[in-house]
Design a protein around this motif. Structure first.
Motif, short mmCIF file in Angstrom:
data_model
loop_
_atom_site.label_atom_id
_atom_site.label_comp_id
_atom_site.label_asym_id
_atom_site.label_seq_id
_atom_site.Cartn_x
_atom_site.Cartn_y
_atom_site.Cartn_z
N ARG A 1 -1.17 7.74 -5.88
CA ARG A 1 -2.45 7.06 -6.09
C ARG A 1 -3.60 8.03 -5.85
O ARG A 1 -3.45 9.04 -5.17
CB ARG A 1 -2.56 5.86 -5.13
CG ARG A 1 -1.41 4.88 -5.25
CD ARG A 1 -1.84 3.50 -4.88
NE ARG A 1 -2.83 2.99 -5.81
CZ ARG A 1 -2.54 2.48 -7.01
NH1 ARG A 1 -1.30 2.37 -7.41
NH2 ARG A 1 -3.51 2.06 -7.80
N THR B 1 -6.85 8.05 -4.09
CA THR B 1 -7.57 7.25 -3.10
C THR B 1 -8.66 8.07 -2.41
O THR B 1 -8.64 9.29 -2.41
CB THR B 1 -6.60 6.71 -2.01
OG1 THR B 1 -5.98 7.82 -1.36
CG2 THR B 1 -5.55 5.79 -2.58
N VAL B 2 -9.62 7.35 -1.86
CA VAL B 2 -10.59 7.91 -0.94
C VAL B 2 -10.29 7.29 0.43
O VAL B 2 -9.73 6.19 0.48
CB VAL B 2 -12.04 7.55 -1.37
CG1 VAL B 2 -12.48 8.42 -2.52
CG2 VAL B 2 -12.20 6.08 -1.72
N ARG C 1 0.85 -1.19 0.00
CA ARG C 1 0.00 0.00 0.00
C ARG C 1 0.89 1.24 0.00
O ARG C 1 1.78 1.37 0.85
CB ARG C 1 -0.90 0.00 1.24
CG ARG C 1 -1.94 1.10 1.23
CD ARG C 1 -2.90 0.94 2.40
NE ARG C 1 -3.66 -0.30 2.30
CZ ARG C 1 -4.73 -0.47 1.54
NH1 ARG C 1 -5.17 0.52 0.79
NH2 ARG C 1 -5.37 -1.62 1.53
N CYS D 1 -15.44 1.34 0.63
CA CYS D 1 -14.04 1.39 1.09
C CYS D 1 -13.93 1.42 2.62
O CYS D 1 -14.53 2.28 3.26
CB CYS D 1 -13.41 2.65 0.47
SG CYS D 1 -11.88 3.17 1.22
N SER E 1 0.04 7.71 1.87
CA SER E 1 -0.80 8.82 1.41
C SER E 1 0.06 10.06 1.28
O SER E 1 0.89 10.33 2.15
CB SER E 1 -1.91 9.10 2.43
OG SER E 1 -2.67 7.95 2.64
N GLU F 1 -5.82 10.79 4.16
CA GLU F 1 -5.46 9.71 5.07
C GLU F 1 -6.56 9.59 6.14
O GLU F 1 -6.76 10.51 6.95
CB GLU F 1 -4.08 10.02 5.69
CG GLU F 1 -3.63 9.05 6.72
CD GLU F 1 -3.74 7.59 6.28
OE1 GLU F 1 -3.18 7.22 5.24
OE2 GLU F 1 -4.44 6.83 6.99
N SER F 2 -7.23 8.45 6.12
CA SER F 2 -8.39 8.28 7.00
C SER F 2 -8.03 8.45 8.48
O SER F 2 -8.84 8.95 9.27
CB SER F 2 -9.02 6.91 6.76
OG SER F 2 -8.09 5.88 6.99
N1 LIG Z 1 -4.16 5.29 3.59
C1 LIG Z 1 -5.37 5.53 2.98
C2 LIG Z 1 -5.79 4.35 2.12
C3 LIG Z 1 -7.01 4.63 1.34
C4 LIG Z 1 -7.23 3.62 0.20
O1 LIG Z 1 -6.34 2.85 -0.13
N2 LIG Z 1 -8.43 3.65 -0.37
C5 LIG Z 1 -8.73 2.76 -1.48
C6 LIG Z 1 -10.19 2.38 -1.53
S1 LIG Z 1 -10.62 1.27 -0.25
C7 LIG Z 1 -8.49 3.48 -2.77
O2 LIG Z 1 -8.89 4.61 -2.91
N3 LIG Z 1 -7.83 2.81 -3.72
C8 LIG Z 1 -7.62 3.31 -5.03
C9 LIG Z 1 -6.21 3.10 -5.49
O3 LIG Z 1 -5.35 2.71 -4.70
O4 LIG Z 1 -5.99 3.35 -6.67
C10 LIG Z 1 -6.38 5.83 4.06
O5 LIG Z 1 -6.49 5.08 5.05
O6 LIG Z 1 -7.07 6.82 3.94
#
Ligand SMILES: N[C@@H](CCC(=O)N[C@@H](CS)C(=O)NCC(=O)O)C(=O)O
Length: 339
Positions: free
Chosen positions: A121, A123-124, A23, A55, A26, A139-140
């Protein structure tokens, strides 16, 4: 899945190393400043949460927003749908970026609006500032902490990270991330048997440890509910519907752990929490949106389990919350408005 490189969308992926899913960190991952925390309520409508119901990391932020009474002040926008150039912002239809008169289709456009030469990336969840037109955080963990730090004027003002437990919370959060929440993805996205074997071993070692821990106490840190519980919850919600089969975590299901399963239902029954769970969105995103692992997009049938069954956890003692002044109170449930 693809990512943004120097401000341009690319189908290139840099998430597998030696067959193992890694992973990416962020990029917008700094502690959210106190001014932002104060403005969450004082400047109602300025900050927006962009998240996905499928997610687990998004669900953490959605949960904190719900539990801390921020629903009216921090609007929620749900991203989701078929991943073409990553997450669509609005199911493939144009979406008006808060604070602008600009419409975007893909979430990566929000990233490059915030940082034109962004590499990383897409991401949400995202916390968006509609005044400066910047991503405050993606970052959540940071978003949860900021929401928690915002004093709630309409309810018992409790914190999920009481000082006396903060070291233990940080330590357990890390263990749960490495050993379970992220390990379920390491198992699911592994491209080598060895990477999968390691991940799946971590998952069940962690679940076994949690089962023992929760046999004699209501929550992860004892009688008081904390951030660790709400970080774990989205993972438990997903276990039997996607991690068990889609991620091949097939040694045991959540329902095979009597204490953990009852604990998960206890959290599910908390006011407002069921509104943060969309079982269908979770299943669809896993089975249908990942043609690389499920080429025919066949949606596995949902298991026949009852999240609303009585949980019997009250026999371990009342549920407590920690006030900011450091004492513990039994919870007076506040019915939150729907998300
Ligand atoms: N570290 C981030 C991770 C977030 C994450 O990986 N979200 C996923 C969805 S569950 C995402 O957006 N993935 C899309 C990608 O990696 O392209 C957090 O905890 O906010």
């Amino acid at each position: 899945m693809g990512m943004v490189i120097d401000g341009q969308w690319s189908d290139e992926d840099r998430i597998i190393e030696d067959g193992a899913f890694k992973r990416a960190p962020s990029l917008f991952d700094l502690e959210i400043p106190r001014e932002v925390v104060n403005a969450l309520r004082n400047e109602s409508g300025r900050y927006h949460l962009i998240a996905s119901m499928s997610c687990p990391w998004s669900q953490r932020a959605i949960l904190a927003r719900q539990l801390k009474g921020l629903v009216a002040d921090v609007p929620l926008h749900l991203a989701g749908g078929e991943r073409i150039e990553g997450y669509p912002a609005n199911g493939g239809d144009p979406w008006r970026v808060p604070g602008t008169d600009r419409d975007v289709v893909h979430l990566h456009e929000l990233y490059t609006l915030s940082l034109p030469d962004y590499t990383g990336r897409v991401t949400v969840p995202i916390l968006w500032d509609s005044q400066t037109l910047r991503i405050v955080s993606n970052e959540s963990a940071r978003i949860m902490r900021a929401f928690d730090a915002s004093p709630d004027p309409n309810s018992l003002d409790y914190t999920l990270v009481p000082d006396a437990l903060s070291v233990a919370i940080d330590r357990l959060n890390l263990q749960l991330h490495d050993g379970l929440s992220n390990a379920a993805y390491r198992a699911g996205f592994a491209e080598s048997q060895a990477a999968y074997d390691t991940a799946v071993r971590d998952v069940f070692k962690t679940l076994d440890g949690l089962e023992t821990r929760l046999a004699s106490q209501r929550f992860l840190h004892g009688p008081v509910i904390t951030e660790s519980d709400w970080r774990l919850f989205p993972t438990l919600v997903r276990f039997d519907i996607i991690y068990y089969l889609f991620s091949r975590c097939t040694l045991r299901r959540l329902v095979d752990y009597p204490h953990l399963w009852a604990y998960a239902r206890d959290l599910f029954s908390w006011p407002g929490v069921a509104d943060t769970v969309d079982f269908d969105a979770i299943r669809r995103a896993a089975y249908v949106d990942h043609p690389e692992t499920n080429p025919f997009g066949i949606l596995a049938i949902a298991p026949d389990i009852d999240w609303r069954a009585p949980h019997t956890r009250a026999q371990l003692g009342p549920a407590l919350v920690a006030t900011r002044t450091g004492d513990y109170r039994t919870v007076e449930p506040v019915k939150r408005t729907a998300i």
